[in-house]
Design a protein around this motif. Structure first.
Motif, PDB file in Angstrom:
ATOM      1  N   SER A  89     -11.003   1.468  10.816  1.00  0.00           N
ATOM      2  CA  SER A  89      -9.358   1.423  11.232  1.00  0.00           C
ATOM      3  C   SER A  89      -8.930   3.359  11.333  1.00  0.00           C
ATOM      4  O   SER A  89      -7.290   3.236  11.951  1.00  0.00           O
ATOM      5  N   THR A  90     -10.224   4.327  11.718  1.00  0.00           N
ATOM      6  CA  THR A  90      -9.694   5.525  12.077  1.00  0.00           C
ATOM      7  C   THR A  90      -9.129   5.219  13.537  1.00  0.00           C
ATOM      8  O   THR A  90     -10.076   5.080  14.051  1.00  0.00           O
ATOM      9  N   ASP A 107     -13.740   4.988   0.798  1.00  0.00           N
ATOM     10  CA  ASP A 107     -13.425   5.364  -0.405  1.00  0.00           C
ATOM     11  C   ASP A 107     -13.981   4.921  -1.312  1.00  0.00           C
ATOM     12  O   ASP A 107     -14.560   3.242  -1.168  1.00  0.00           O
ATOM     13  N   MET A 150      -8.054   8.744   7.774  1.00  0.00           N
ATOM     14  CA  MET A 150      -8.550   8.636   6.503  1.00  0.00           C
ATOM     15  C   MET A 150      -9.753   8.784   6.592  1.00  0.00           C
ATOM     16  O   MET A 150     -10.243   8.610   8.078  1.00  0.00           O
ATOM     17  N   SER A 164      -5.052   7.369  -2.187  1.00  0.00           N
ATOM     18  CA  SER A 164      -4.563   5.642  -1.881  1.00  0.00           C
ATOM     19  C   SER A 164      -4.581   4.699  -3.174  1.00  0.00           C
ATOM     20  O   SER A 164      -4.855   4.570  -4.349  1.00  0.00           O
ATOM     21  N   SER A 166      -9.335  10.759  -0.080  1.00  0.00           N
ATOM     22  CA  SER A 166      -9.364   9.877   1.193  1.00  0.00           C
ATOM     23  C   SER A 166      -8.799  10.238   2.701  1.00  0.00           C
ATOM     24  O   SER A 166      -8.792   9.520   3.754  1.00  0.00           O
ATOM     25  N   LYS A 215     -13.770   6.797   6.287  1.00  0.00           N
ATOM     26  CA  LYS A 215     -14.090   6.116   6.597  1.00  0.00           C
ATOM     27  C   LYS A 215     -15.076   5.221   5.626  1.00  0.00           C
ATOM     28  O   LYS A 215     -14.504   4.716   4.972  1.00  0.00           O
ATOM     29  N   ASN A 228     -13.470   2.269   5.850  1.00  0.00           N
ATOM     30  CA  ASN A 228     -12.526   1.989   5.770  1.00  0.00           C
ATOM     31  C   ASN A 228     -12.637   1.952   8.013  1.00  0.00           C
ATOM     32  O   ASN A 228     -13.114   2.675   8.526  1.00  0.00           O
ATOM     33  N   THR A 278      -4.168   0.012   8.801  1.00  0.00           N
ATOM     34  CA  THR A 278      -5.570   0.195   7.870  1.00  0.00           C
ATOM     35  C   THR A 278      -5.737  -1.270   7.706  1.00  0.00           C
ATOM     36  O   THR A 278      -5.519  -2.533   8.218  1.00  0.00           O
ATOM     37  N   GLN A 310       0.864  -1.426   0.077  1.00  0.00           N
ATOM     38  CA  GLN A 310      -0.308  -0.328   0.239  1.00  0.00           C
ATOM     39  C   GLN A 310       0.827   1.619  -0.140  1.00  0.00           C
ATOM     40  O   GLN A 310       1.646   1.213   0.717  1.00  0.00           O
ATOM     41  N   THR A 342       0.473   5.655  -0.005  1.00  0.00           N
ATOM     42  CA  THR A 342      -0.543   6.795   0.221  1.00  0.00           C
ATOM     43  C   THR A 342      -0.085   8.207  -0.579  1.00  0.00           C
ATOM     44  O   THR A 342       1.369   8.372  -0.438  1.00  0.00           O
ATOM     45  N   TYR A 374      -9.576  -2.398   5.834  1.00  0.00           N
ATOM     46  CA  TYR A 374     -10.236  -2.205   4.303  1.00  0.00           C
ATOM     47  C   TYR A 374     -11.337  -3.194   4.592  1.00  0.00           C
ATOM     48  O   TYR A 374     -10.699  -3.935   4.384  1.00  0.00           O
TER      49      TYR A 374
END
Length: 249
Positions: free
Chosen positions: A169-170, A182, A178, A239, A213, A180, A167, A135, A48, A50, A137
């Motif tokens: 994992s905020t 995307d 990020m 992302s 994001s 929630k 998402n 992260t 991944q 960003t 998702y």
């Protein structure tokens, strides 16, 4: 990136060998692609990244009306690894096209570096702060697959589609947060291998987010004013992922 390049070259070589082969062999599971719908599982690995659009020098206004100068930049300096798991349902449209739904979970970590140009080290370089951001998702890949005719026990294909994501994992304590939701565009290549008891499908795809994001309101909700310049340093982010998956059907 070198590993992804090697895997891509390997897949292309397999496609070329399959196309060049002229010897007919006994087909495993000859009717598997004639079913109107079939199901399976998927496991894989991903990397991944960003891409941030930094604001640069700016003046921030705190909640009490105080203004402070800020010049912080954020960057993810490397592609960070992760993994993904999920299930799939594939619908036969005709001889060449299939529609696939694949709910998956993508796990990973983004290691971010923040460069504060208003604070310098003894060497004169900007002071650096680090953030390791987990992260998770949850998404539903919606793909159209265009496959060649099957030859023996191989069938290469290309695919493209969309993947709405949630998402999970905020964290409020992160410098950067990020959003929630995307949605990703994805494109890739793969090959079906028809084995005696199941079909194996290795697939390599690239995913890129279509929306901003970054939660730009996160800085206004922070109670730690020392972290505010870091939280407000970027105006947008996008992302990206490379995903190598193995489908078992």
């Amino acid at each position: 990136m070198k590993r992804i390049t090697y895997i891509l070259l390997l897949l292309i070589a397999m496609f070329h060998q399959s196309a060049q082969s002229q010897t007919r062999t006994v087909q495993n599971r000859p009717y598997t692609d004639l079913r109107p719908v079939h199901f399976g599982i998927v496991v894989g690995t991903n990397i991944q990244d960003t891409k941030f659009e930094n604001i640069g020098p700016q003046t921030l206004t705190l909640k009490d009306g105080t203004q402070i100068a800020s010049n912080v930049a954020v960057d993810q300096t490397q592609w960070d690894p992760g993994f993904n798991v999920g299930v799939l349902a594939e619908f036969r449209m005709n001889e060449y096209f299939q529609f696939r739904m694949a709910p998956q979970m993508y796990f990973g970590t983004r290691n971010l570096k923040f460069y504060n140009y208003l604070k310098t080290e003894e060497t004169g370089t900007p002071a650096i702060e680090n953030q390791s951001m987990k992260t998770v998702y949850v998404g539903a890949d919606l793909d159209i697959i265009f496959a060649s005719k099957r030859f023996n026990n191989h069938r290469p294909y290309v695919m493209a589609g969309l993947a709405p994501m949630i998402n999970l994992s905020t964290k409020s304590s992160d410098y950067v947060q990020m959003k929630k939701y995307d949605i990703f565009f994805e494109v890739g290549i793969g090959c079906d291998f028809y084995l005696p008891y199941f079909k194996l499908r290795p697939e390599l795809k690239f995913m890129i987010g279509l929306t901003n994001s970054l939660n730009t309101d996160h800085a206004n909700d922070m109670n730690n004013l020392e972290q505010m310049p870091y939280a407000a340093c970027a105006r947008s982010s996008r992302s990206k992922m490379f995903v190598l998956s193995f489908y078992f059907e």
